[in-house]
Write a protein that holds these residues in place. Structure first.
Motif, PDB file in Angstrom:
ATOM      1  N   HIS A 127       1.178  -1.016   0.326  1.00  2.73           N
ATOM      2  CA  HIS A 127       0.162   0.109   0.131  1.00  2.73           C
ATOM      3  C   HIS A 127       0.994   1.672   0.259  1.00  2.73           C
ATOM      4  N   ALA A 128       1.836   1.433   0.846  1.00  7.19           N
ATOM      5  CA  ALA A 128       3.357   2.638   1.086  1.00  7.19           C
ATOM      6  C   ALA A 128       3.476   3.131  -0.850  1.00  7.19           C
ATOM      7  N   ARG A 129       4.194   1.790  -1.735  1.00  6.55           N
ATOM      8  CA  ARG A 129       4.528   1.925  -2.425  1.00  6.55           C
ATOM      9  C   ARG A 129       4.307   1.976  -3.596  1.00  6.55           C
ATOM     10  N   LEU A 130       2.279   2.083  -3.511  1.00  6.84           N
ATOM     11  CA  LEU A 130       1.183   2.494  -4.377  1.00  6.84           C
ATOM     12  C   LEU A 130       0.883   3.528  -4.272  1.00  6.84           C
ATOM     13  N   LEU A 131       0.771   3.751  -2.882  1.00  9.31           N
ATOM     14  CA  LEU A 131       0.165   5.470  -2.641  1.00  9.31           C
ATOM     15  C   LEU A 131       0.935   6.638  -2.386  1.00  9.31           C
ATOM     16  N   GLU A 132       3.163   5.785  -1.889  1.00  9.30           N
ATOM     17  CA  GLU A 132       4.017   6.680  -2.728  1.00  9.30           C
ATOM     18  C   GLU A 132       3.785   7.192  -4.004  1.00  9.30           C
ATOM     19  N   ARG A 133       2.899   6.208  -5.110  1.00 13.60           N
ATOM     20  CA  ARG A 133       3.596   7.095  -6.320  1.00 13.60           C
ATOM     21  C   ARG A 133       2.934   8.516  -6.343  1.00 13.60           C
ATOM     22  N   ALA A 134       2.076   8.814  -6.036  1.00 18.38           N
ATOM     23  CA  ALA A 134       1.357  10.262  -5.963  1.00 18.38           C
ATOM     24  C   ALA A 134       2.537  11.479  -5.676  1.00 18.38           C
ATOM     25  N   ALA A 135       2.266  12.263  -6.162  1.00 15.77           N
ATOM     26  CA  ALA A 135       2.908  13.348  -5.709  1.00 15.77           C
ATOM     27  C   ALA A 135       2.978  14.622  -6.196  1.00 15.77           C
ATOM     28  N   LYS A 136       3.537  15.785  -6.385  1.00 15.12           N
ATOM     29  CA  LYS A 136       3.207  17.184  -6.753  1.00 15.12           C
ATOM     30  C   LYS A 136       5.158  17.230  -8.323  1.00 15.12           C
ATOM     31  N   ALA A 142     -17.286  -1.970  11.725  1.00 13.82           N
ATOM     32  CA  ALA A 142     -18.536  -1.115  13.427  1.00 13.82           C
ATOM     33  C   ALA A 142     -17.634  -0.430  13.735  1.00 13.82           C
ATOM     34  N   GLY A 143     -16.527   0.937  12.731  1.00 15.87           N
ATOM     35  CA  GLY A 143     -16.462   1.630  13.765  1.00 15.87           C
ATOM     36  C   GLY A 143     -14.912   1.255  13.736  1.00 15.87           C
ATOM     37  N   ASN A 144     -14.443   0.496  13.358  1.00 15.36           N
ATOM     38  CA  ASN A 144     -13.458   0.497  14.050  1.00 15.36           C
ATOM     39  C   ASN A 144     -11.921   0.997  13.509  1.00 15.36           C
ATOM     40  N   LEU A 145     -11.646   2.082  13.988  1.00 20.48           N
ATOM     41  CA  LEU A 145     -10.565   3.089  13.409  1.00 20.48           C
ATOM     42  C   LEU A 145      -9.227   1.840  13.167  1.00 20.48           C
ATOM     43  N   SER A 146      -8.650   1.242  14.094  1.00 22.71           N
ATOM     44  CA  SER A 146      -7.400   1.111  14.955  1.00 22.71           C
ATOM     45  C   SER A 146      -7.316  -0.276  14.015  1.00 22.71           C
ATOM     46  N   ALA A 147      -8.326  -0.879  13.436  1.00 14.94           N
ATOM     47  CA  ALA A 147      -7.309  -2.276  12.820  1.00 14.94           C
ATOM     48  C   ALA A 147      -6.310  -2.093  12.053  1.00 14.94           C
ATOM     49  N   TYR A 148      -5.829  -2.853  11.443  1.00 14.42           N
ATOM     50  CA  TYR A 148      -4.940  -2.955  11.028  1.00 14.42           C
ATOM     51  C   TYR A 148      -4.822  -2.691   9.986  1.00 14.42           C
ATOM     52  N   ILE A 149      -5.748  -1.911   8.596  1.00 14.77           N
ATOM     53  CA  ILE A 149      -5.437  -2.335   7.546  1.00 14.77           C
ATOM     54  C   ILE A 149      -5.422  -0.189   7.678  1.00 14.77           C
ATOM     55  N   PRO A 150      -6.585   0.474   8.247  1.00 13.11           N
ATOM     56  CA  PRO A 150      -7.354   1.549   8.017  1.00 13.11           C
ATOM     57  C   PRO A 150      -5.712   2.109   9.369  1.00 13.11           C
ATOM     58  N   THR A 151      -5.438   2.112  10.045  1.00 10.91           N
ATOM     59  CA  THR A 151      -4.127   1.624  10.950  1.00 10.91           C
ATOM     60  C   THR A 151      -3.006   2.893   9.793  1.00 10.91           C
ATOM     61  N   ASN A 152      -3.205   1.151   8.830  1.00 10.24           N
ATOM     62  CA  ASN A 152      -1.877   1.253   7.943  1.00 10.24           C
ATOM     63  C   ASN A 152      -1.997   2.562   6.754  1.00 10.24           C
ATOM     64  N   LEU A 153      -2.961   2.506   6.448  1.00 10.08           N
ATOM     65  CA  LEU A 153      -3.435   3.664   5.933  1.00 10.08           C
ATOM     66  C   LEU A 153      -3.146   5.524   5.969  1.00 10.08           C
ATOM     67  N   ILE A 154      -4.031   5.961   7.481  1.00 13.56           N
ATOM     68  CA  ILE A 154      -3.264   6.401   8.261  1.00 13.56           C
ATOM     69  C   ILE A 154      -2.211   6.819   8.349  1.00 13.56           C
ATOM     70  N   SER A 155      -0.960   6.386   9.323  1.00 13.70           N
ATOM     71  CA  SER A 155       0.419   6.200   8.759  1.00 13.70           C
ATOM     72  C   SER A 155       0.826   6.949   7.257  1.00 13.70           C
ATOM     73  N   ILE A 156       0.178   6.393   6.041  1.00 11.42           N
ATOM     74  CA  ILE A 156       0.970   6.285   4.882  1.00 11.42           C
ATOM     75  C   ILE A 156       0.339   7.604   4.411  1.00 11.42           C
ATOM     76  N   THR A 157      -0.580   8.368   4.593  1.00  9.36           N
ATOM     77  CA  THR A 157      -1.540   9.168   3.891  1.00  9.36           C
ATOM     78  C   THR A 157      -1.198  10.686   4.919  1.00  9.36           C
ATOM     79  N   ASP A 158      -2.040  11.664   4.020  1.00  9.06           N
ATOM     80  CA  ASP A 158      -2.253  13.307   4.798  1.00  9.06           C
ATOM     81  C   ASP A 158      -3.060  13.250   5.506  1.00  9.06           C
ATOM     82  N   GLY A 159      -3.304  12.533   6.336  1.00 12.61           N
ATOM     83  CA  GLY A 159      -4.778  12.836   6.962  1.00 12.61           C
ATOM     84  C   GLY A 159      -5.514  11.327   6.500  1.00 12.61           C
ATOM     85  N   GLN A 160      -7.279  12.063   7.421  1.00  9.34           N
ATOM     86  CA  GLN A 160      -8.324  11.081   6.902  1.00  9.34           C
ATOM     87  C   GLN A 160      -9.525  11.230   7.043  1.00  9.34           C
ATOM     88  N   ILE A 161     -10.158  11.624   6.494  1.00 11.95           N
ATOM     89  CA  ILE A 161     -11.374  11.835   6.689  1.00 11.95           C
ATOM     90  C   ILE A 161     -12.671  10.525   6.799  1.00 11.95           C
TER      91      ILE A 161
END
Length: 276
Positions: A52-61, A81-100
């Motif tokens: 996921h990091a290799r995929l998303l970090e291809r986004a750039a200016k 069930a709204g569990n934001l601390s699951a494995y995949i959501p926390t991975n994406l949170i650490s990769i991206t510049d924020g979350q909605i």
């Protein structure tokens, strides 16, 4: 992603919405288990974060020397069930510049968009906003978060403190103002004018049920009565004190018009002079 990079590398701007990486991760986990790769957390293989990091970090200016193109990626993840601390959501949170974060409870309460302001985070912050919007929205999130907490406690008993009552009233107006009807977003000018008026207390005595009516008339009213303040805001993106006062006055006039109850229709009279 490769197609998006094609436009980015030619100096254009591309947006890719990935819907969704939760299912992508589940498919990768299934294939990894079938091929007997060692399972890790939640049975995902150890390289899922890397993928996921290799995929998303291809986004750039890109820099002007490389054409100045940009690629923006918006990955979507489903929470269980709204569990934001699951494995995949926390991975994406650490990769991206924020979350909605969208909440089903807010959606059921008819708040659109159903964004949880407490869990949603932007690491870019106000730098992505115009100076005018950043100026008038400074305390909005804090005031709304405090209102949500007070509203929860107020269910167990009446509120007696005048200051707390005022916070609840202000929070109710904030919630009504940020509720957005479908396909009818506010312009930047409208947002700045409404938030400036909110900070000035224009809506403290305004009926909550009349806010959708006021919102529908806002754009036309500001175009007619915003004067040079609206034009200056559109041109420079900054909000001078005089322009802010003009916009607040225009919103106050509109609020007084929309908040005034319609006069009752006169009773019909019968030929004998009695009212029906």
């Amino acid at each position: 992603m490769t197609i998006a990079e094609y436009f980015r590398d030619r100096g254009q701007h591309a947006l890719i919405v990935i819907d969704d990486l939760t299912k992508h991760a589940a498919t990768h986990r299934e294939l990894a288990l079938l091929t007997r790769e060692p399972p890790g957390r939640e049975a995902y293989p150890g390289d899922i974060f890397y993928l996921h990091a290799r995929l998303l970090e291809r986004a750039a200016k890109l820099s002007p020397e490389r054409g100045g193109g940009s690629l923006t990626a918006l990955p979507i993840a489903e929470t269980d069930a709204g569990n934001l601390s699951a494995y995949i959501p926390t991975n994406l949170i650490s990769i991206t510049d924020g979350q909605i974060v969208l909440d089903t409870g807010l959606f059921a309460a008819n708040q659109r968009p159903a964004i949880d302001v407490g869990l949603s985070v932007s690491r870019v912050g106000g730098k992505a906003q115009t100076p005018a919007l950043r100026k008038v929205s400074g305390r909005l999130r804090l005031d709304y978060s405090q209102f949500l907490e007070l509203e929860m406690f107020s269910r167990f008993g009446g509120l007696t403190d005048a200051r707390i009552k005022a916070q609840v009233v202000r929070g109710q107006r904030i919630r009504a103002l940020i509720t957005q009807p479908r396909f009818t977003p506010l312009r930047a000018l409208d947002e700045v004018a409404v938030l400036a008026a909110l900070a000035e207390g224009v809506f403290d005595d305004f009926p909550v049920e009349q806010i959708p009516v006021m919102r529908a008339r806002l754009a036309a009213h500001l175009d007619a009565h915003g004067g040079t303040a609206a034009a200056a805001l559109k041109e420079s993106g900054t909000l001078e004190p005089a322009a802010q006062a003009t916009l607040v006055a225009a919103v106050r006039d509109l609020a007084q018009t929309c908040g005034t109850p319609a006069p009752a229709a006169p009773a019909a009279t019968q030929p004998d002079g009695k009212s029906s």
